[in-house]
Design a protein around this motif. Structure first.
Motif, PDB file in Angstrom:
ATOM      1  N   GLN B 105       0.815  -1.221   0.000  1.00  0.00           N
ATOM      2  CA  GLN B 105       0.000   0.000   0.000  1.00  0.00           C
ATOM      3  C   GLN B 105       0.844   1.263   0.000  1.00  0.00           C
ATOM      4  N   THR B 106       2.158   1.131   0.286  1.00  0.00           N
ATOM      5  CA  THR B 106       3.024   2.316   0.289  1.00  0.00           C
ATOM      6  C   THR B 106       3.797   2.478  -1.027  1.00  0.00           C
ATOM      7  N   VAL B 107       3.581   1.556  -1.978  1.00  0.00           N
ATOM      8  CA  VAL B 107       4.327   1.635  -3.244  1.00  0.00           C
ATOM      9  C   VAL B 107       3.388   1.453  -4.438  1.00  0.00           C
ATOM     10  N   GLN B 108       2.170   1.938  -4.308  1.00  0.00           N
ATOM     11  CA  GLN B 108       1.183   1.741  -5.379  1.00  0.00           C
ATOM     12  C   GLN B 108       1.595   2.411  -6.693  1.00  0.00           C
ATOM     13  N   GLY B 109       2.239   3.577  -6.610  1.00  0.00           N
ATOM     14  CA  GLY B 109       2.656   4.272  -7.832  1.00  0.00           C
ATOM     15  C   GLY B 109       3.692   3.463  -8.599  1.00  0.00           C
ATOM     16  N   MET B 110       4.637   2.914  -7.855  1.00  0.00           N
ATOM     17  CA  MET B 110       5.701   2.120  -8.481  1.00  0.00           C
ATOM     18  C   MET B 110       5.131   0.827  -9.070  1.00  0.00           C
ATOM     19  N   LEU B 111       4.266   0.171  -8.331  1.00  0.00           N
ATOM     20  CA  LEU B 111       3.678  -1.080  -8.826  1.00  0.00           C
ATOM     21  C   LEU B 111       2.846  -0.814 -10.080  1.00  0.00           C
ATOM     22  N   ARG B 112       2.107   0.303 -10.045  1.00  0.00           N
ATOM     23  CA  ARG B 112       1.308   0.632 -11.226  1.00  0.00           C
ATOM     24  C   ARG B 112       2.216   0.862 -12.434  1.00  0.00           C
TER      25      ARG B 112
END
Lengths: 451, 503
Positions: B105-112
């Protein structure tokens, strides 16, 4: 947005010179049936729009600059001197290729030679290569070297080896049909030396990590002695920061020393790019995988540097090469080289000391909390395992901590079923006493509420 | 070379960085850790002030040729311009300061970003699924071989152990196949420089696991028979592996997936403009067709469509080859490739391929009178290979020509590759070079060719002489290797701290 410089009239003039009427005449070798295709991609963007879009993605993350992190487990938050990033941004270093033409690449080659020397001085090994992808693949390459050198299709891994590394080794060896045996750890969290003694004689190598995945420092000298009584090679996987104070693998009889230099000046970058280091005993020099830089002279007798021992490599030896390494992680080794130059002899020791002192302080204040116990009794470097005696599920605890901006460490249950209630906590020089105390206070509060 | 090594600049007691004071109570290390485990003396790292370090590395940096200062036409390396905005993006703390084990939940931008990059690469290449984990092209090749082996094991055909590789293939192809236990069998090229389809047909036995082919190949030629090659392989139950090193010629024009390719590796540091860093970091994502997707390495990036969130699936389907990198590959490189694709879009990518092909053909035309060009029956794609055989008759080799180019301010082409061309000079100008640069380079290359005929002695002796060192003795470097610095002897490191001698 485009980065192509031609004007339409440039293109027309060039096509005329080539002697064709249009660009399509240059593409005749591609069968028409393959050209009949749609590319359903988002529209291009201007630089400004791109920056905005990327900033939106970046803001959907919570970087460590906004959090207080106690995460380690193979990737470590360390302070990075401003000079490292400044030098790394120089295009002379970043926009060149592998130094195939040494006369036009003395900058990269000089830095690689200096890096190799620094790795040798830290590890106490006589020979180091110019890098591999990361610490995990370096372990895998060490196992392959050992298989070829020693001939037994069986290797031993300490169970306390970083599980990401162990899994990578297993993936690399699957194709070779190699059997992997695991050496258990004791209550102290160290390699079971009795078991090691039983197994060492039956394998091509033993891979031991120190400080191991649990942060515990192994008795590398004793392990070296046991392995030396056999034909197996001793592969030591080490966190190179620890070598500021810990005995180097070369003094413990390691045949191969590997690890990751992310810790030396490379940003965390969500797991990569990092760089594996790989150092060997003199007898294994010509079996080493990857690029190696050597010193030589030009025709006027001036010192210069070249990529050397290339008859090991894929571009010369093809299927008989010692590895398939081509592009590796040169710029990350440059970061380490600059970083270590800034720290120097005193700085590396101070860095390691700070890590030891802060981690021990943290272990002490956490252990003082009701329901928190250190899990292993062995000596540790900058990581340690605590076990939590509380009803609260660890994912709920993690969630509560996160609300206060704290990453409390890594839950070990997903890797080790016997460590279901355990957290691996990492404390580097980047943590302050105030942050450690805040972590302890938050943990105490949460455990108190969940007695 | 006049710049001393960093060790020679070292003066006792100097420091270039200060850590914050220790703010916790300290105990002696011996009591915390035990003397037995401690180092007896500190590692002999160089001691310098910050300004010494800055000057040393700035000075040595200037000894390099690089894309930002020089035309760098290394064949099959795609040394294109590296957009500066991507460096700015990669340095955003929202990307650079992410720990790989942070909660999802703290790396949603990177995962996206990673999730979208996989899909963009699928669309560009026509493959069905991608892994972003391989850290470089050769790493991608190895992963491709792992996938092939796992696929045949699953299919109950573990006996498929041969990988066919044309003699024009990159050296990494045979070494990647051999590293994973495959037997490598070479294939001679036909008179046009392409795969000899007849010979391929004859080589296809039930033991053949795959063909590894570079397309366009290393002569810069598109494999015209690629669809029938794919047909032959598939009829034989074999897989078709494509080395995507030369994908720059095809982006936005044609999809390898449409050509019958089953496994493809791509190079972010070639086609997708991420800087090469003097030998990495790169990134070598691997794409596969649907039937091979279950074998991709773990972890995979997934999207929870109901919630619109992203997460890592560490297990994958049970058939995954496993983990090939400590974390998720070179994320810091991958995000630059993502930014490049988003900046260009389909039209921009198409222009990349068109101008890459235009530049290569234009340059080939300009130098065609001065050099032999084997396998030159028509236009090339993104690169072409000259032979210095004519110059060699006067004693001037491809290497001599390379060194002469350095003296005239150009990084040389790839030399002595592919192996099927004598005295090969493999030239890939890329789409980011101007007409003016190509004109100047061609003029200089032709002048060197003329000098080779009229005054060969000026080329075979002392070149290069404008560089910090002249031609280096690579033979002694390999025969008596000096791989580390030792001040005392001025030569190699003493062996005192070395590992044990093998019995």
């Amino acid at each position: 947005m485009h980065y192509t410089p031609h004007t339409d009239s440039d293109r027309e003039e060039m096509l005329r010179r080539i002697g064709v009427r249009g660009i399509e005449e240059l593409l005749v070798d591609i069968p028409a049936s393959l050209r009949n295709t749609e590319f359903s991609l988002p529209e291009g963007m201007s630089e400004h729009e791109l920056l905005k879009h990327m900033t939106v993605l970046a803001s959907a993350n919570r970087p460590l600059s906004e959090l207080t992190s106690f995460l380690g487990a193979g990737a470590y938050e360390h302070l990075i001197p401003a000079a490292v990033e400044y030098l790394l941004a120089r295009p002379e270093f970043s926009t060149c290729y592998t130094p195939y033409q040494p006369e036009a690449s003395q900058g990269t080659l000089t830095a690689l030679f200096e890096y190799q020397t620094m790795i040798c001085r830290l590890t106490g090994m006589p020979v180091a290569n110019a890098s591999l992808y990361d610490g995990a693949s370096a372990c895998a390459e060490a196992a392959i070297l050992a298989l070829r050198a020693q001939g037994k299709n069986r290797v031993a891994l300490a169970r306390s080896l970083n599980p990401f590394y162990a899994r990578t080794v297993a993936t690399y060896l699957k194709g070779l049909g190699t059997e992997i045996v695991e050496i258990p750890y004791t209550e102290g969290g160290q390699v079971d030396t009795g078991c090691l003694a039983d197994i060492a004689g039956t394998v091509s190598c033993v891979i031991v990590q120190s400080p191991n995945f649990f942060g515990v420092i192994e008795d590398m000298k004793a392990i070296g002695e046991i392995i030396h009584d056999t034909d197996a090679l001793f592969v030591a996987s080490v966190n190179p920061v620890s070598l500021g104070v810990l005995a180097p693998p070369g003094e413990c009889g390691a045949d191969i020393a590997v690890g990751d230099v992310q810790v030396f000046g490379n940003t965390l970058s969500f797991g990569g790019p990092y760089a594996g280091f790989f150092a060997v005993a003199a007898a294994l020099m010509r079996k080493i995988p990857g690029r190696v830089c050597g010193m030589t002279q030009d025709r006027e007798g001036r010192r210069g540097f070249v990529l050397t021992l290339q008859t090991r490599e894929q571009h010369i030896r093809r299927e008989k090469a010692t590895s398939n390494i081509c592009t590796n992680e040169a710029l990350c080794t440059l970061a380490s080289c600059v970083y270590l130059s800034l720290l120097g002899r005193q700085g590396i020791e101070e860095l390691a000391r700070l890590n030891v002192q802060k981690a021990h302080y943290a272990c002490e204040v956490l252990s003082a909390i009701d329901g928190v116990t250190p899990y292993f009794s062995g000596p540790f470097f900058n990581e340690f395992v605590i076990t939590l005696d509380s009803a609260i599920p660890l994912d709920a605890l993690e969630e509560r901590m996160l609300k206060q901006g704290i990453l409390p460490g890594l839950r070990l249950g997903r890797f080790f079923s016997d460590l279901e209630r355990c957290l691996l906590v990492c404390v580097t020089e980047a943590r302050t006493r105030e942050e450690i105390d805040r972590f302890a206070a938050a943990l105490k509060q949460i455990l108190k509420e969940n007695l | 070379m006049s710049e001393p090594l960093i060790f020679e600049l070292s003066r006792e007691g100097k420091r270039g960085y200060t850590f914050p004071e220790c703010d916790v109570p300290e105990s002696p290390l011996a009591s915390l850790i035990g003397t037995r485990h401690l180092r007896r003396e500190p590692a002999a790292l160089p001691e310098l002030a910050e300004i010494d370090v800055i000057r040393h590395f700035t000075r040595i940096s200037r000894l390099n040729f690089c894309v930002d200062t020089h035309f760098y036409p290394l064949g099959s390396c795609t040394m294109k311009y590296n957009p500066k905005v991507n460096e700015k993006i990669a340095a955003l703390v929202g990307f650079s300061q992410l720990h790989p084990l942070q909660p999802p939940q703290t790396v949603q931008g990177m995962l996206r970003l990673l999730f979208e990059l996989e899909h963009l690469l699928c669309e560009i290449t026509g493959m069905d699924a991608f892994t972003l984990q391989p850290a470089a092209g050769a790493h991608g090749e190895l992963v491709g071989m792992m996938i092939a082996r796992a696929y045949f094991a699953r299919a109950g055909e573990p006996g498929r152990n041969i990988v066919l590789i044309p003699d024009s293939g990159h050296g990494t192809n045979p070494s990647s196949a051999a590293l994973y236990g495959f037997e490598v069998q070479g294939l001679a090229s036909d008179a046009s420089g392409r795969v000899d389809v007849k010979q391929l047909g004859a080589a296809l036995t039930p033991r053949v696991a795959a063909l590894m082919l570079t397309n366009p190949n290393t002569l810069g030629l598109f494999e015209k028979d690629i669809s029938s090659i794919a047909g032959l392989l598939h009829d034989n139950g074999s897989l078709f592996y494509c080395d995507g090193a030369n994908l720059n010629a095809l982006v936005g024009l044609a999809k390898p997936g449409d050509m019958g390719i089953d496994i493809l590796h791509t190079n972010m540091h070639k086609t997708f403009s991420t800087p090469h860093g003097g030998g990495g970091p790169g990134a070598g994502p691997v794409g596969v067709k649907k039937k091979l997707a279950p074998f991709l390495p773990v972890p995979r990036v997934r999207r929870d469509d109901a919630r619109g969130t992203y997460f890592f699936d560490g297990v994958g389907a049970g058939d995954s080859v496993g983990r090939v990198h400590a974390f998720y590959g070179n994320a810091g490189v991958l995000l630059k490739a993502y930014a490049y694709i988003r900046a260009l879009g389909a039209e921009g990518l198409r222009q990349v391929a068109l101008d890459a092909v235009l530049n290569a053909n234009y340059l080939k035309e300009l130098v065609s009178a001065c050099f032999d060009i084997p396998y030159n029956s028509g236009p090339c794609m993104h690169e072409f290979v000259l032979s210095a055989a004519r110059q060699k008759e006067h004693g001037v080799s491809a290497l001599d020509i390379a060194k002469a180019l350095i003296d005239r301010g150009f990084h040389p082409p790839t030399v002595y590759f592919p192996l099927i061309v004598k005295e090969a000079l493999m030239i890939e100008p890329t789409e980011t070079e101007t007409k003016e640069t190509l004109d100047t380079f061609a003029r200089v290359l032709c002048e060197i060719a003329q000098a080779a005929e009229h005054s060969p002695g000026t080329l075979t002796n002392v070149t290069p002489h404008t560089t910090p060192v002249s031609r280096l003795d690579e033979v002694s470097a390999a025969r008596k290797p000096v791989l580390t610095w030792c001040a005392e002897s001025g030569r190699e490191e003493k062996d005192s701290a070395s590992g044990r001698q093998r019995r």
